[in-house]
Design an enzyme around this catalytic site. Sequence first.
Site, PDB file in Angstrom:
ATOM      1  N   CYS A 153      -6.595 -36.162  -3.989  1.00 54.24           N
ATOM      2  CA  CYS A 153      -7.669 -35.509  -4.735  1.00 54.24           C
ATOM      3  C   CYS A 153      -8.714 -34.900  -3.805  1.00 54.24           C
ATOM      4  CB  CYS A 153      -8.315 -36.533  -5.666  1.00 54.24           C
ATOM      5  SG  CYS A 153      -9.725 -35.908  -6.586  1.00 54.24           S
ATOM      6  N   CYS A 196     -12.337 -35.355  -4.954  1.00 55.86           N
ATOM      7  CA  CYS A 196     -12.903 -36.684  -4.683  1.00 55.86           C
ATOM      8  C   CYS A 196     -13.193 -36.879  -3.197  1.00 55.86           C
ATOM      9  CB  CYS A 196     -11.936 -37.786  -5.115  1.00 55.86           C
ATOM     10  SG  CYS A 196     -11.063 -37.474  -6.650  1.00 55.86           S
ATOM     11  N   ASP A 197     -12.289 -36.443  -2.328  1.00 54.16           N
ATOM     12  CA  ASP A 197     -12.369 -36.840  -0.915  1.00 54.16           C
ATOM     13  C   ASP A 197     -12.577 -35.700   0.079  1.00 54.16           C
ATOM     14  OD1 ASP A 197     -11.806 -39.441  -1.768  1.00 54.16           O
ATOM     15  OD2 ASP A 197      -9.653 -39.079  -1.702  1.00 54.16           O
TER      16      ASP A 197
END
Length: 316
Positions: free
Chosen positions: A137, A140-141
């Site tokens: 992701c 997200c990261d």
Amino acid sequence: MTRQEKVYDLVVLGGGPAGLTAAIYAARSLLSVLVVEQMLSGGQIATTEKVENYPGFPKGVGGMELGQLLEEQARNFGAEMVLSTIERVVATGDIKEIHTSEGIFRGRTLIVATGTRSRPLGVPGELELKGRGVSYCVTCDGSFFRDRTVMVVGGGDSALEEALVLTRFAAKVYIVHRRDELRATRILQERVKNNPKIELILNTVVKKINGRQAVDSVTLEDLAQNKQWDIEVDGIFLYVGMVPNTEFLNDGVLRNEYGYLVTDEGMATNLPGVFAAGDVREKGLRQVVTAVADGAVAAVSAVRYLDEITHREGNQ
Ligand code: NAP
């Protein structure tokens, strides 16, 4: 009456675009509706920075924002939402039972709109370094890799779209794809080829992800020349396709060889009162626009199914 005591007209599994659209249509037809979602409304689009190809938003719309708007619209028509993990579904009887971390919910009809999840690559180092450089992701990261070198694996829309997002943070982005041709749409291919931060490595597979505390390199194999080598990277993002979330459903529901649910044009599965919508369904195009269309059709089919039952009961 608590939610666990009630029998809803419709229980929708999954709060992505398909599930929430089904909830909007069903609640607007005055059915009692419960949506069971385990993470975030919007489903997968909630982890997509921007949806660019959903009609009506010429500048694109944030994935998270679209999810929240869909939820608000469903709630406005009276749909209820519950956050819980689906453990087991028994969909064979007249009343469908959804066993979850929050107890058992019951519905006279069921729409399965649980979508798909990332497919693991299955190479050594992937599990061991997950969350320490291995990610599925970018939203997200991605920001952890400011000015770093990262690799994206896959040649589909997701891989290319997310590689482009990564170029905003990272100094260098490799895209590794197993064939000499990308699967993604032309517009994404063009953008990738014109981005100076991206280097495409074709005909190549990942053999191993290396690192002790965190990812420090990846071992690749060039399939044409049969040679292996290591590339130093700080992170690796895997976008090698999806698998449908259908494990919790009882065996009697018809699936294809990959586990996707098989439906007719009305989104009906082989079980009476059980419908499927969105990415979890066997279909040709997995997009927000087709997911919302599926959701609307499934809801209307559920309304008709309930009407027929009421009519039949009235004639007995
Ligand atoms: P996808 O289209 O199935 O692509 C998966 C990619 O991973 C393919 O290039 C595939 O290679 C590769 N792959 C699969 N298994 C592999 C393995 N074991 N080792 C190495 N590579 C492997 O999946 P996706 O990109 O996640 O997209 C899923 C669906 O969502 C698609 O229908 C897509 O169009 C849609 N989507 C649309 C958008 C958009 O419209 N903006 C954005 C994201 C996703 P091969 O090509 O060789 O099979």
